[in-house]
Every structure is written in structure tokens, then in C-alpha cells.
Write a protein that holds these residues in place. Structure first.
Motif, mmCIF file in Angstrom:
data_model
loop_
_atom_site.group_PDB
_atom_site.id
_atom_site.type_symbol
_atom_site.label_atom_id
_atom_site.label_comp_id
_atom_site.label_asym_id
_atom_site.label_seq_id
_atom_site.Cartn_x
_atom_site.Cartn_y
_atom_site.Cartn_z
ATOM 1 N N GLY A 48 12.463 -9.864 -0.295
ATOM 2 C CA GLY A 48 11.741 -10.962 0.330
ATOM 3 C C GLY A 48 10.675 -10.470 1.296
ATOM 4 O O GLY A 48 9.579 -11.032 1.377
ATOM 5 N N MET A 49 10.990 -9.399 2.038
ATOM 6 C CA MET A 49 10.007 -8.810 2.945
ATOM 7 C C MET A 49 8.835 -8.226 2.163
ATOM 8 O O MET A 49 7.678 -8.380 2.564
ATOM 9 C CB MET A 49 10.670 -7.732 3.811
ATOM 10 C CG MET A 49 11.604 -8.289 4.855
ATOM 11 S SD MET A 49 12.608 -7.046 5.691
ATOM 12 C CE MET A 49 11.416 -5.910 6.291
ATOM 13 N N GLN A 50 9.131 -7.581 1.049
ATOM 14 C CA GLN A 50 8.060 -7.033 0.216
ATOM 15 C C GLN A 50 7.193 -8.147 -0.360
ATOM 16 O O GLN A 50 5.964 -8.011 -0.429
ATOM 17 C CB GLN A 50 8.644 -6.187 -0.909
ATOM 18 C CG GLN A 50 9.248 -4.896 -0.437
ATOM 19 C CD GLN A 50 9.937 -4.134 -1.560
ATOM 20 O OE1 GLN A 50 10.137 -4.660 -2.651
ATOM 21 N NE2 GLN A 50 10.308 -2.889 -1.285
ATOM 22 N N ALA A 56 0.637 -11.493 2.018
ATOM 23 C CA ALA A 56 -0.322 -11.244 3.099
ATOM 24 C C ALA A 56 -1.467 -10.351 2.621
ATOM 25 O O ALA A 56 -2.630 -10.585 2.974
ATOM 26 C CB ALA A 56 0.391 -10.607 4.293
ATOM 27 N N LEU A 57 -1.162 -9.363 1.796
ATOM 28 C CA LEU A 57 -2.211 -8.489 1.277
ATOM 29 C C LEU A 57 -3.174 -9.236 0.362
ATOM 30 O O LEU A 57 -4.364 -8.939 0.329
ATOM 31 C CB LEU A 57 -1.594 -7.290 0.545
ATOM 32 C CG LEU A 57 -0.944 -6.247 1.442
ATOM 33 C CD1 LEU A 57 -0.257 -5.187 0.601
ATOM 34 C CD2 LEU A 57 -1.973 -5.609 2.352
ATOM 35 N N VAL A 58 -2.663 -10.208 -0.381
ATOM 36 C CA VAL A 58 -3.543 -11.037 -1.211
ATOM 37 C C VAL A 58 -4.532 -11.779 -0.319
ATOM 38 O O VAL A 58 -5.711 -11.894 -0.641
ATOM 39 C CB VAL A 58 -2.720 -12.023 -2.081
ATOM 40 C CG1 VAL A 58 -3.600 -13.092 -2.686
ATOM 41 C CG2 VAL A 58 -1.971 -11.273 -3.169
ATOM 42 N N GLY A 59 -4.059 -12.261 0.813
ATOM 43 C CA GLY A 59 -4.950 -12.943 1.748
ATOM 44 C C GLY A 59 -5.991 -12.017 2.342
ATOM 45 O O GLY A 59 -7.155 -12.386 2.498
ATOM 46 N N VAL A 94 5.009 -15.128 7.628
ATOM 47 C CA VAL A 94 6.191 -15.967 7.859
ATOM 48 C C VAL A 94 7.304 -15.606 6.880
ATOM 49 O O VAL A 94 8.472 -15.463 7.274
ATOM 50 C CB VAL A 94 5.824 -17.470 7.772
ATOM 51 C CG1 VAL A 94 7.063 -18.343 7.691
ATOM 52 C CG2 VAL A 94 4.966 -17.875 8.954
ATOM 53 N N VAL A 95 6.957 -15.426 5.605
ATOM 54 C CA VAL A 95 7.963 -15.060 4.590
ATOM 55 C C VAL A 95 8.589 -13.716 4.942
ATOM 56 O O VAL A 95 9.818 -13.558 4.924
ATOM 57 C CB VAL A 95 7.334 -15.036 3.179
ATOM 58 C CG1 VAL A 95 8.285 -14.418 2.169
ATOM 59 C CG2 VAL A 95 6.937 -16.434 2.740
ATOM 60 N N ASN A 99 12.600 -13.092 6.346
ATOM 61 C CA ASN A 99 13.491 -12.145 5.677
ATOM 62 C C ASN A 99 13.874 -10.986 6.590
ATOM 63 O O ASN A 99 14.993 -10.476 6.519
ATOM 64 C CB ASN A 99 12.844 -11.628 4.386
ATOM 65 C CG ASN A 99 12.921 -12.645 3.289
ATOM 66 O OD1 ASN A 99 13.984 -12.912 2.758
ATOM 67 N ND2 ASN A 99 11.795 -13.250 2.963
ATOM 68 N N TYR A 100 12.969 -10.566 7.459
ATOM 69 C CA TYR A 100 13.274 -9.505 8.419
ATOM 70 C C TYR A 100 14.362 -9.957 9.389
ATOM 71 O O TYR A 100 15.324 -9.219 9.655
ATOM 72 C CB TYR A 100 12.013 -9.104 9.172
ATOM 73 C CG TYR A 100 12.235 -8.056 10.231
ATOM 74 C CD1 TYR A 100 12.406 -6.726 9.883
ATOM 75 C CD2 TYR A 100 12.283 -8.401 11.573
ATOM 76 C CE1 TYR A 100 12.618 -5.762 10.850
ATOM 77 C CE2 TYR A 100 12.490 -7.451 12.547
ATOM 78 C CZ TYR A 100 12.655 -6.122 12.182
ATOM 79 O OH TYR A 100 12.879 -5.176 13.148
#
Length: 114
Positions: A48-50, A56-59, A94-95, A99-100
Motif C-alpha cells: 500500500g505504501m508503494q 504521488a510520482l504520477v502526479g 495520503v495513501v 499504510n505507514y
């Protein structure tokens, strides 16, 4: 200060090139690969963290944003794309954050049990 250095160490350790390099060095040295025992929940939270990181990287690397910046789009169009990309980065954060926190909660729960 420790949290900043811990953050940079975590980023470097998460880098795929660092992981490949470590694996290659261990293979050359002949170290046996011993997988750590982890619970299914831990693996689920790490995935889930990945996923959050990837969102976020897509953004950050949104082609619409970078095309509008590099092609010299209007200021309003760049701001629109920056807002959209920022929202995507926040969703990914947030995702990953949820998960963290769940992973840390499950680790503390396991430590209390025994």
C-alpha cells in the motif's frame, strides 16, 4: 536533524538502483539470501505504501503539467495543471501515510504481544 538524515537514508535505500547494487554486491560476495519472516499484514501495508508512492510520482511527472511548462503555455493553464498534479501527489501521500501508520500500529501491536 536526525529525522532529516533518516528521511534521506530512507529515500536512498528505497532507490531501485541502490537495491539492485546491493543485490549484485551480495551475489558477488556469495552471501546467501535469507528472507525475513513477515506477516501478511506487513506485506499488505508495504504494498500500500508503494502504491501511494507510485500515485504521488504520477502526479509529479504528469505529462500534461510538464508539457504545459516546457511548451510555454499560459500562466492559467500551467496553474490548472499544477493544481491537478498537486491533488494527485496529495492523494498518493495520503495513501502512503495511511499504510505507514497502519504498519507502525501493527508492529507495535506485535511487539506488545510478545
Amino acid at each position: 536533524m536526525k529525522s532529516v538524515s533518516h528521511f534521506f537514508k530512507a529515500v536512498i535505500q528505497a532507490c531501485p538502483y541502490t537495491l539492485v547494487g546491493k543485490t549484485c554486491v551480495e551475489a558477488v560476495k556469495g552471501k546467501p539470501v535469507i528472507p525475513k519472516k513477515t506477516s501478511k499484514n506487513s506485506l499488505l501495508y508495504k504494498k500500500g505504501m508503494q502504491t501511494g508512492r507510485n500515485i504521488a510520482l504520477v502526479g509529479v511527472f504528469c505529462p500534461f503539467l510538464w508539457y504545459s511548462i516546457l511548451s510555454g503555455g499560459t500562466r492559467d493553464f500551467i496553474i490548472l495543471n499544477a493544481i491537478h498534479s498537486g491533488i494527485i501527489v496529495c492523494i498518493g501521500g495520503v495513501v502512503a501515510g495511511i499504510n505507514y501508520l497502519a504498519l507502525n500500529h501493527s508492529k507495535h501491536k506485535m511487539m506488545q504481544r510478545g
